[in-house]
Design an enzyme around this catalytic site. Structure first.
Site, PDB file in Angstrom:
ATOM      1  N   ASP A 239      14.691   3.684   4.765  1.00 28.26           N
ATOM      2  CA  ASP A 239      13.800   2.879   3.899  1.00 28.26           C
ATOM      3  C   ASP A 239      14.576   2.258   2.741  1.00 28.26           C
ATOM      4  O   ASP A 239      14.527   1.043   2.521  1.00 28.26           O
ATOM      5  CB  ASP A 239      12.690   3.760   3.302  1.00 28.26           C
ATOM      6  CG  ASP A 239      11.564   4.015   4.278  1.00 28.26           C
ATOM      7  OD1 ASP A 239      11.781   3.841   5.484  1.00 28.26           O
ATOM      8  OD2 ASP A 239      10.478   4.406   3.819  1.00 28.26           O
TER       9      ASP A 239
ATOM     10  N   ALA B 125      10.295   3.222  -1.861  1.00 26.54           N
ATOM     11  CA  ALA B 125      11.655   2.669  -1.905  1.00 26.54           C
ATOM     12  C   ALA B 125      11.662   1.314  -2.598  1.00 26.54           C
ATOM     13  O   ALA B 125      12.588   0.991  -3.359  1.00 26.54           O
ATOM     14  CB  ALA B 125      12.216   2.544  -0.492  1.00 26.54           C
ATOM     15  N   ALA B 126      10.623   0.510  -2.375  1.00 28.24           N
ATOM     16  CA  ALA B 126      10.584  -0.821  -2.983  1.00 28.24           C
ATOM     17  C   ALA B 126      10.418  -0.713  -4.498  1.00 28.24           C
ATOM     18  O   ALA B 126      11.094  -1.419  -5.258  1.00 28.24           O
ATOM     19  CB  ALA B 126       9.454  -1.651  -2.369  1.00 28.24           C
TER      20      ALA B 126
ATOM     21  N   GLY C 170       7.111   1.429   3.007  1.00 31.92           N
ATOM     22  CA  GLY C 170       8.248   1.595   2.101  1.00 31.92           C
ATOM     23  C   GLY C 170       7.925   1.353   0.637  1.00 31.92           C
ATOM     24  O   GLY C 170       8.809   0.958  -0.132  1.00 31.92           O
ATOM     25  N   SER C 171       6.691   1.638   0.247  1.00 32.65           N
ATOM     26  CA  SER C 171       6.293   1.385  -1.141  1.00 32.65           C
ATOM     27  C   SER C 171       7.193   2.120  -2.147  1.00 32.65           C
ATOM     28  O   SER C 171       7.657   1.530  -3.131  1.00 32.65           O
ATOM     29  CB  SER C 171       4.825   1.778  -1.295  1.00 32.65           C
ATOM     30  OG  SER C 171       4.564   2.385  -2.501  1.00 32.65           O
TER      31      SER C 171
ATOM     32  N   PRO D 259       0.836  -1.209   0.000  1.00 35.00           N
ATOM     33  CA  PRO D 259       0.000   0.000   0.000  1.00 35.00           C
ATOM     34  C   PRO D 259       0.871   1.258   0.000  1.00 35.00           C
ATOM     35  O   PRO D 259       1.891   1.300   0.694  1.00 35.00           O
ATOM     36  CB  PRO D 259      -0.819  -0.108   1.285  1.00 35.00           C
ATOM     37  CG  PRO D 259      -0.243  -1.229   2.082  1.00 35.00           C
ATOM     38  CD  PRO D 259       0.609  -2.057   1.183  1.00 35.00           C
TER      39      PRO D 259
ATOM     40  N   GLY E 265       3.635   3.677   5.305  1.00 34.31           N
ATOM     41  CA  GLY E 265       4.713   3.313   6.226  1.00 34.31           C
ATOM     42  C   GLY E 265       5.358   1.981   5.904  1.00 34.31           C
ATOM     43  O   GLY E 265       6.156   1.471   6.683  1.00 34.31           O
TER      44      GLY E 265
END
Ligand code: PMV
Length: 317
Positions: free
Chosen positions: A143, A101-102, A98-99, A92, A96
């Site tokens: 992150d 950064a991923a 880390g979307s 999501p 919080g």
């Protein structure tokens, strides 16, 4: 196709922006993916992100952080711009986990694989850091680091030095229930509010950050010895301090209280706060009941995840 994991901050968020340590965990089973295909009808890379609601060429949105990241990586590694990058993510956004950064890490990994090159996690983390700055101004770097290393990490900013990044030993499997408030809260908003409060009352905020630092030190010890009940208490303490710092919310307080009432060993908001997710530490047998209690208390989504024991070294650095 390349992928990258979501992350949770176990303890120390916000104080980490001010030089205190924090511990972050990768979530191996919740991931973002990036796939590159050739597209000879374009001379600028196209980013196709159905989950983020858009498809754009990087020339169309030069200020978008992902556009900047793609431009940097293709120029640096001599990759053809006639490509389309499709992003999918089960993480999501603005919650919080880390979307951002991923997604950025998955893109860098996929572009590197395309060019036949490999880079150490710390270098990938550095590239992603630049794009994270576009999302929220003054990120600590935690992150992008935990996502690139895919290992539990200890992270601490240092003045005039690169951040201290150490592996964190975990002695026993840890079960967490993640509860989503369903409220999207871009990290830069609570981070900006904390900065204003810190500027207005530095003595109080420095003292709060020092208390967070002390519990993060104790949490590392509890992880290493496998003292899960002690870790639970420390998470509760961290949530109280985050409340005092001013980044909790009615919903986050309700969910953490509901988790504890349902038998969690400890619970706290995780990440920037004001919305997004909270985490509850539990024994495996209580996880389903806690997830049910969280939904009854208003969580829009719950997830049970187990963090595997980890050794205190980085195998691939
Ligand atoms: O991206 P989030 O929401 O998980 O928050 C990151 C943690 C903060 O400490 C609040 C900000 C930062 O840059 O470290």
């Amino acid at each position: 196709m390349a992928t990258a994991p979501a992350k949770l901050i176990l303890c120390g968020e916000h104080a980490v922006v001010y030089g205190r340590p924090a511990i972050a965990l990768p979530l191996a089973d919740v991931r973002a993916t990036a796939t590159v295909t050739a597209n000879y009808s374009t001379n600028e890379p196209i980013i196709n992100a159905p989950d983020l609601g858009g498809r754009w060429s990087i020339a169309e949105r030069p200020d978008d952080p992902l556009s900047g990241l793609v431009k940097t990586v293709i120029e640096r590694f001599g990759i053809s711009p006639q490509i389309e990058i499709t992003i999918r993510s089960a993480i999501p956004i603005a919650s919080g986990m880390g979307s951002g950064a991923a997604i950025a890490t998955a893109i860098v990994r996929e572009l590197l694989a395309l060019s036949g090159q490999t880079l150490p996690p710390a270098v990938i983390a550095g590239l992603v850091y630049e794009s994270e700055r576009g999302y929220h101004g003054t990120p600590s770097g935690i992150d992008n680091t935990v996502v690139a290393f895919e290992q539990p990490i200890w992270f601490q900013r240092r003045s005039n030095l690169p951040p201290l990044i150490e592996p964190v030993a975990i002695n026993v499997p840890l079960t967490f229930v993640v509860g989503d408030t369903g409220i999207r809260s871009p990290t830069r908003l609570p981070v900006g509010a904390v900065r204003e409060r810190w500027q207005a009352d530095p003595v109080r905020y420095e003292a709060l950050f020092d208390q967070v630092a002390a519990l993060v030190v104790a949490a590392r010890e509890a992880l290493a010895t496998g003292d899960v009940p002690a870790l639970g208490h420390l998470l509760n303490t961290n949530h109280e301090l985050l409340r005092e710092i001013g980044v909790s919310s009615t919903e986050l307080d309700q969910l953490t209280a509901a988790a504890c009432a349902a038998g969690a060993l400890g619970a706290k908001l995780a990440g920037g706060g004001w919305g997004g997710v909270m985490i509850a530490l539990t024994t495996p047998d209580r996880a389903t009941d806690i997830a049910t209690a969280l939904r009854a208390a208003g969580a829009t989504n719950t997830l049970v995840t187990t963090i595997a024991p980890a050794a205190a070294f980085f195998p691939d650095r």
